[in-house]
Design a protein around this motif. Structure first.
Motif, short mmCIF file in Angstrom:
data_model
loop_
_atom_site.label_atom_id
_atom_site.label_comp_id
_atom_site.label_asym_id
_atom_site.label_seq_id
_atom_site.Cartn_x
_atom_site.Cartn_y
_atom_site.Cartn_z
N UNK A 143 -29.88 11.82 28.60
CA UNK A 143 -29.34 12.06 29.97
C UNK A 143 -28.19 11.35 30.61
N UNK A 144 -27.12 11.76 31.20
CA UNK A 144 -26.11 11.00 31.59
C UNK A 144 -26.33 10.33 32.96
N UNK A 145 -27.26 9.22 32.94
CA UNK A 145 -27.78 8.41 34.12
C UNK A 145 -27.39 6.84 33.76
N UNK A 146 -27.23 6.20 34.62
CA UNK A 146 -26.71 4.77 34.51
C UNK A 146 -27.81 4.05 33.86
N UNK A 147 -29.04 4.20 34.05
CA UNK A 147 -30.08 3.61 33.22
C UNK A 147 -29.89 3.77 31.72
N UNK A 148 -29.64 5.02 31.53
CA UNK A 148 -29.47 5.34 29.90
C UNK A 148 -28.14 4.70 29.51
#
Length: 414
Positions: free
Chosen positions: A287-292
């Motif tokens: 997933x293109x999330x900042x946590x990832x």
């Protein structure tokens, strides 16, 4: 040339190198075993096959201390070994490159057979491909090699940050955000469907159907090439640097470096891997999330940092004699690293697949770890016994014989 260049004699081997190889074989199996018992594409899907507390704890332990540490260790050692091979003495006017290229090409064929016939999570294919790429760096300066290693580590991080930034900007438009989310949900559903199909095929399918499923899974993982394998090449290059300086061959000479690397490896590696384990456990891979993105950053630097701490810690323990009870067994496993790696896949295929004991999907994560320890204990017991009679493991003998285009003497001369 092929008549003059010979495999290294047992007396010329570097003990620490073999001990580290043996250790890497255990760590790799600890990570691979749950994925031999479940589709490798489970890493990308949202399906969790085991939700019990012991499995959750073991999953975190594997991510924190094993995942991303031992394939990097194995990669560094491959880079070390390939560099030693590239610098075997040859007659004046000759070159080792044709022999080296044949050696790497044969490893590529072994990797393809391993992937098709045994397990979709094979890494030998990319070890071979990066082995060819290593030729380009054989005359580069140490500084240039280090910079390239850093660049390879940064590739997945930069790509992830750019992808996340693009998705974040696109998501500022509510309509675009809805379309993006729908596309991501559809991708996860496709992966989940493939996982369920794979579970059925591996557990009940014919051998031909299982081979087809392996190839399908391998192709599914292939787009992740730029997000996973650059670290392998980075560790190849670091292994080359270590071989150039003879670091693993002379612990006393490099004792201050080992102590410093151990300390800083823990300081950087432990916090980074705690964050990586937390993000991995709570997030959806890809997933293109900042946590990832933070997880990818911590994996990119934390994995190699803890790997280097492991190497230095083992070197320091070996120097003090604390590893003496296990050193010979670990070194024997390491001398037969290719055989033991392939044997682990053979055992997994027999245990889990329909044409064996059909335990696919029935062994939980904590049970897989217990199974890992049993299998490795057997390998650690059998490897020294084999090497008392023979010079090489079976796979190593095939690899060397095909490399030198003649059968190598197999029986030990001790």
């Amino acid at each position: 040339m092929t008549e003059r260049v010979q495999p290294i004699a047992a007396s010329q081997r570097i003990p620490l190198l073999d001990i580290l190889r043996g250790t890497a074989i255990f760590g790799i199996l600890a990570v691979n075993m749950p994925l031999m018992n479940a589709p490798v594409t489970t890493m990308l899907a949202s399906i969790r096959l085991w939700e019990g507390l012991p499995d959750r704890i073991m999953e975190v332990v594997i991510k924190l201390f094993f995942e991303g540490k031992f394939y990097t260790l194995f990669s560094l050692l491959f880079g070390y070994g390939f560099w030693l091979f590239l610098n075997k003495p040859v007659s004046e006017g000759r070159t080792i490159l044709p022999l080296y290229a044949r050696r790497v090409f044969i490893l590529l064929l072994i990797g393809i057979l391993h992937m098709v016939l045994l397990w979709a999570g094979d890494i030998l294919i990319f070890y071979a491909l990066f082995g060819f790429l290593l030729i380009l760096f054989r005359k580069a300066s140490d500084r240039k090699i280090f910079r390239w290693a850093l660049a390879f580590i940064l590739i997945p991080i930069i790509l992830t940050v750019l992808m996340t930034l693009m998705f974040s900007l696109a998501s500022m438009d509510p309509k675009a955000a809805a379309e993006i989310q729908a596309g991501m949900n559809a991708q996860v559903e496709r992966l989940n469907a493939q996982v369920m199909t794979a579970l059925d095929v591996y557990a009940r399918g014919s051998f031909a159907e299982i081979v087809g499923m392996r190839i399908t899974e391998w192709l599914t993982l292939l787009p992740g090439l730029l997000f996973f394998y650059p670290n392998v090449m980075a560790m190849f290059l670091l292994g080359m640097l270590a071989a150039r300086r003879g670091i693993l061959a002379d612990i006393e000479k490099h004792l201050p470096a080992f102590r410093k690397i151990f300390r800083w490896g823990l300081i950087i590696g432990l916090p980074a891997n705690i964050i990586f384990a937390w993000v991995s456990y709570h997030g959806q891979p890809g997933d293109p999330t900042w946590p990832n993105a933070l997880g990818v950053l911590c994996f990119g630097f934390g994995g190699p940092a803890l790997t280097l701490a492991y190497i230095s810690g083992i070197a320091l323990l070996f120097r003090r004699g604390f590893l003496k009870p296990a050193a010979d067994r670990l070194a024997s496993v390491g001398r037969m690293a290719l055989t033991n790696y392939l044997m682990q896949s053979i055992i997994g295929a027999i245990l889990f697949h329909s044409y064996g004991f059909a335990l696919y999907g029935k062994v939980s994560i904590w049970q897989s770890f217990l199974l890992t320890m049993v299998i490795f204990a057997v390998q650690a017991a059998l490897s020294p016994l084999w090497l008392r009679r023979f010079r090489f493991g079976p796979a190593e003998w095939v690899w060397r014989s095909l490399t030198y285009l003649k059968p190598q003497p197999m029986k030990s001369t001790k």
